[in-house]
Motif scaffolding. Structure first.
Motif, PDB file in Angstrom:
ATOM      1  N   UNK A 162       0.893  -1.158   0.000  1.00 42.71           N
ATOM      2  CA  UNK A 162       0.000   0.000   0.000  1.00 42.71           C
ATOM      3  C   UNK A 162       0.931   1.208   0.000  1.00 42.71           C
ATOM      4  N   UNK A 163       0.984   1.891  -1.137  1.00 45.58           N
ATOM      5  CA  UNK A 163       1.982   2.946  -1.283  1.00 45.58           C
ATOM      6  C   UNK A 163       1.516   4.009  -2.260  1.00 45.58           C
ATOM      7  N   UNK A 164       2.119   5.186  -2.133  1.00 49.60           N
ATOM      8  CA  UNK A 164       1.919   6.237  -3.121  1.00 49.60           C
ATOM      9  C   UNK A 164       2.792   5.934  -4.325  1.00 49.60           C
ATOM     10  N   UNK A 165       2.330   6.298  -5.507  1.00 45.30           N
ATOM     11  CA  UNK A 165       3.161   6.208  -6.698  1.00 45.30           C
ATOM     12  C   UNK A 165       3.849   7.549  -6.870  1.00 45.30           C
ATOM     13  N   UNK A 188       7.270  12.156 -11.331  1.00 48.96           N
ATOM     14  CA  UNK A 188       8.526  12.763 -11.763  1.00 48.96           C
ATOM     15  C   UNK A 188       8.677  14.161 -11.170  1.00 48.96           C
ATOM     16  N   UNK A 189       7.575  14.874 -11.073  1.00 50.71           N
ATOM     17  CA  UNK A 189       7.570  16.219 -10.481  1.00 50.71           C
ATOM     18  C   UNK A 189       6.323  16.354  -9.622  1.00 50.71           C
ATOM     19  N   UNK A 190       6.493  16.927  -8.459  1.00 50.74           N
ATOM     20  CA  UNK A 190       5.346  17.196  -7.601  1.00 50.74           C
ATOM     21  C   UNK A 190       4.951  16.028  -6.727  1.00 50.74           C
ATOM     22  N   UNK A 191       3.854  16.235  -6.037  1.00 48.19           N
ATOM     23  CA  UNK A 191       3.338  15.244  -5.099  1.00 48.19           C
ATOM     24  C   UNK A 191       2.679  14.073  -5.826  1.00 48.19           C
ATOM     25  N   UNK A 192       2.593  12.923  -5.158  1.00 50.72           N
ATOM     26  CA  UNK A 192       1.912  11.768  -5.755  1.00 50.72           C
ATOM     27  C   UNK A 192       0.454  12.089  -6.077  1.00 50.72           C
ATOM     28  N   UNK A 193      -0.037  11.444  -7.116  1.00 51.31           N
ATOM     29  CA  UNK A 193      -1.437  11.601  -7.540  1.00 51.31           C
ATOM     30  C   UNK A 193      -2.220  10.301  -7.404  1.00 51.31           C
ATOM     31  N   UNK A 194      -1.499   9.192  -7.137  1.00 59.03           N
ATOM     32  CA  UNK A 194      -2.117   7.871  -7.065  1.00 59.03           C
ATOM     33  C   UNK A 194      -1.564   7.087  -5.883  1.00 59.03           C
ATOM     34  N   UNK A 195      -2.426   6.261  -5.310  1.00 53.81           N
ATOM     35  CA  UNK A 195      -2.017   5.276  -4.314  1.00 53.81           C
ATOM     36  C   UNK A 195      -2.356   3.902  -4.886  1.00 53.81           C
ATOM     37  N   UNK A 196      -1.630   2.894  -4.417  1.00 52.47           N
ATOM     38  CA  UNK A 196      -1.816   1.539  -4.914  1.00 52.47           C
ATOM     39  C   UNK A 196      -2.034   0.591  -3.740  1.00 52.47           C
ATOM     40  N   UNK A 225     -11.578   9.174   1.499  1.00 57.31           N
ATOM     41  CA  UNK A 225     -12.626   8.154   1.615  1.00 57.31           C
ATOM     42  C   UNK A 225     -12.028   6.748   1.725  1.00 57.31           C
ATOM     43  N   UNK A 226     -10.904   6.533   1.034  1.00 58.05           N
ATOM     44  CA  UNK A 226     -10.238   5.224   1.056  1.00 58.05           C
ATOM     45  C   UNK A 226      -9.365   5.036   2.295  1.00 58.05           C
ATOM     46  N   UNK A 227      -9.220   6.087   3.093  1.00 59.80           N
ATOM     47  CA  UNK A 227      -8.424   6.028   4.330  1.00 59.80           C
ATOM     48  C   UNK A 227      -6.967   5.604   4.044  1.00 59.80           C
ATOM     49  N   UNK A 228      -6.439   6.143   2.954  1.00 59.99           N
ATOM     50  CA  UNK A 228      -5.123   5.745   2.471  1.00 59.99           C
ATOM     51  C   UNK A 228      -4.051   5.882   3.547  1.00 59.99           C
ATOM     52  N   UNK A 229      -4.004   7.009   4.234  1.00 62.00           N
ATOM     53  CA  UNK A 229      -2.957   7.204   5.255  1.00 62.00           C
ATOM     54  C   UNK A 229      -3.036   6.152   6.359  1.00 62.00           C
ATOM     55  N   UNK A 230      -4.251   5.808   6.780  1.00 64.48           N
ATOM     56  CA  UNK A 230      -4.411   4.790   7.819  1.00 64.48           C
ATOM     57  C   UNK A 230      -3.941   3.419   7.341  1.00 64.48           C
TER      58      UNK A 230
END
Length: 162
Positions: A111-114, A117-125, A147-152
């Motif tokens: 479970x990670x951010x993608x 190349x520039x800037x903050x991530x736009x997708x999590x996997x 909504x997906x509670x990605x950080x948790x």
């Protein structure tokens, strides 16, 4: 939700503007790893690499057969309910139904951010290996992270694998 069955389909969705290059690079990195030692940074995948991969047999391989599941690109809150994790107590209390990412934080195989190349991530996997080949992959865009509670999920996954 886009369900992607093989790399040729992913490339077609990319050419139609329905998925970004970043998701195509991520899938390409996995498939190129079948023939080579692996790709350390999916961002290093170029259009030339993608063109080469499209001519290889791996581009037609069924993801479910070779990666243990299909690739899913979430687009709505409803799509998040299809990202199910493993919690036996939850399943026992809910007639065998597995929890989804909106219901509780869970540990994942990945479970990670993608990175971009520039800037903050736009997708999590999200990936949970349900079988010997692996499991389905779910890409979640930034507008659905809360909504997906990605950080948790990431915090619990990192705790499990620490």
């Amino acid at each position: 939700m886009h369900v992607i069955h093989h790399f040729h389909e992913a490339h077609q969705l990319y050419r139609q503007g329905r998925i970004p290059l970043r998701l195509l690079q991520d899938q390409a990195a996995v498939l190129i790893g079948f023939k080579h030692q692996g790709v350390a940074d999916p961002l290093a995948i170029t259009q030339e690499d993608i063109g080469w991969l499209l001519r290889q047999p791996e581009a037609s391989m069924d993801y479910s057969d070779h990666l243990g599941g299909y690739v899913h690109v979430c687009e709505s809150e409803d799509d998040l309910k299809q990202i199910q994790g493993c919690d036996f107590e939850f399943a026992d209390a809910h007639d065998g139904r597995w929890p989804n990412v909106t219901e509780m934080p869970l540990g994942w195989d990945s479970c990670a951010y993608l990175a971009e190349a520039k800037g903050d991530p736009e997708w999590a996997m999200f990936l949970l290996c349900w079988n010997d080949a692996g499991g389905p992959v779910y890409y979640v865009p930034k507008y659905l992270w809360q909504l997906a509670r990605v950080e948790e999920h990431m915090a619990l996954t990192n705790q499990v694998w620490a």
